[in-house]
Design a protein around this motif. Sequence first.
Motif, PDB file in Angstrom:
ATOM      1  N   PRO A 154      35.817  36.974  37.758  1.00 46.99           N
ATOM      2  CA  PRO A 154      34.264  36.488  37.812  1.00 46.99           C
ATOM      3  C   PRO A 154      33.749  36.580  39.038  1.00 46.99           C
ATOM      4  O   PRO A 154      34.347  36.465  40.230  1.00 46.99           O
ATOM      5  N   ASP A 155      32.364  36.735  39.246  1.00 44.36           N
ATOM      6  CA  ASP A 155      31.757  36.926  40.662  1.00 44.36           C
ATOM      7  C   ASP A 155      32.265  37.901  41.632  1.00 44.36           C
ATOM      8  O   ASP A 155      32.227  37.814  42.903  1.00 44.36           O
ATOM      9  N   ASP A 156      32.789  38.892  41.072  1.00 45.85           N
ATOM     10  CA  ASP A 156      33.220  40.278  41.661  1.00 45.85           C
ATOM     11  C   ASP A 156      34.273  40.009  42.635  1.00 45.85           C
ATOM     12  O   ASP A 156      34.421  40.447  43.775  1.00 45.85           O
ATOM     13  N   GLU A 157      35.410  38.921  42.296  1.00 47.95           N
ATOM     14  CA  GLU A 157      36.356  38.663  43.374  1.00 47.95           C
ATOM     15  C   GLU A 157      37.404  39.987  43.232  1.00 47.95           C
ATOM     16  O   GLU A 157      37.283  40.664  42.356  1.00 47.95           O
ATOM     17  N   PRO A 158      38.216  39.989  44.360  1.00 47.75           N
ATOM     18  CA  PRO A 158      39.208  41.268  44.265  1.00 47.75           C
ATOM     19  C   PRO A 158      40.026  41.255  43.006  1.00 47.75           C
ATOM     20  O   PRO A 158      40.476  40.178  42.455  1.00 47.75           O
ATOM     21  N   SER A 159      40.618  42.142  42.665  1.00 45.98           N
ATOM     22  CA  SER A 159      41.503  42.377  41.463  1.00 45.98           C
ATOM     23  C   SER A 159      42.892  41.631  42.016  1.00 45.98           C
ATOM     24  O   SER A 159      43.278  41.357  43.254  1.00 45.98           O
ATOM     25  N   ILE A 160      43.610  41.261  40.811  1.00 44.82           N
ATOM     26  CA  ILE A 160      45.009  40.585  41.098  1.00 44.82           C
ATOM     27  C   ILE A 160      46.002  41.693  41.188  1.00 44.82           C
ATOM     28  O   ILE A 160      45.908  42.571  40.352  1.00 44.82           O
ATOM     29  N   ILE A 161      46.731  41.775  42.324  1.00 43.98           N
ATOM     30  CA  ILE A 161      47.671  42.779  42.454  1.00 43.98           C
ATOM     31  C   ILE A 161      49.110  42.181  41.922  1.00 43.98           C
ATOM     32  O   ILE A 161      49.643  42.920  41.428  1.00 43.98           O
ATOM     33  N   GLY A 162      49.371  40.775  41.946  1.00 37.41           N
ATOM     34  CA  GLY A 162      50.351  40.400  41.785  1.00 37.41           C
ATOM     35  C   GLY A 162      50.913  39.251  42.216  1.00 37.41           C
ATOM     36  O   GLY A 162      50.267  38.730  42.993  1.00 37.41           O
ATOM     37  N   ASP A 163      52.173  38.518  41.936  1.00 40.00           N
ATOM     38  CA  ASP A 163      52.541  37.482  42.480  1.00 40.00           C
ATOM     39  C   ASP A 163      54.132  37.941  43.349  1.00 40.00           C
ATOM     40  O   ASP A 163      54.825  38.846  42.710  1.00 40.00           O
ATOM     41  N   LEU A 164      54.085  37.172  44.311  1.00 38.98           N
ATOM     42  CA  LEU A 164      55.509  37.644  45.157  1.00 38.98           C
ATOM     43  C   LEU A 164      56.166  35.948  45.272  1.00 38.98           C
ATOM     44  O   LEU A 164      55.640  35.115  45.631  1.00 38.98           O
ATOM     45  N   VAL A 165      57.485  35.946  44.821  1.00 42.67           N
ATOM     46  CA  VAL A 165      58.085  34.581  44.971  1.00 42.67           C
ATOM     47  C   VAL A 165      59.427  34.697  45.891  1.00 42.67           C
ATOM     48  O   VAL A 165      60.019  35.758  45.854  1.00 42.67           O
TER      49      VAL A 165
END
Length: 187
Positions: free
Chosen positions: A103-114
Amino acid sequence: MSDDPDQPEGVEPEAPDLPDAFVADGRLLVAGFDAQTDIEIDVEALCTIAVAVLSGEGVPQGRIDLHLVDADTITELNVEHMGASGPTDVLSFPLDDDPFALPDDEPSIIGDLVLCPSVAVAQAPEHAGTVDAELALLVIHGVLHLLGHDHAELDETIDMQARERRHLSELGHVHPVPAEPTDPPAP
């Protein structure tokens, strides 16, 4: 008291986990969450490294959540997702589907790094030399995996190690991986 009509009376909603650090550069965002207590870590510095790698790899926008966890947690994740036993140093969980707009044109989710700092500290003397270099290498390595790079084949290993050397050099670290490519890890 909650204003949510779907919330049962007398039960307050859980507060969302807020990042311990949040680093942004334009439309590149990395949120850092430190859920471990074994090692004191500069979470913001690790987030800054992740943003630098994204930028250096030409990624125009996106978000990564960086999670620092203890050895028990990363062991559970390693068993569940990789089918491997014991703790590991870093795991990458790229978004399986095409990145999506928030929402609100936030950047896309690339992923999670653990990342597990206690494993990093234990292997640093024999791997990267220093704890700072080891943590930087693991963040770089994990981000490269999130971006689709791998080291299952020799040509992939050569490419990934070259990228790691370049990013570590830009951060002022000597790359611990030999200049000559090594065989990819056994499956």
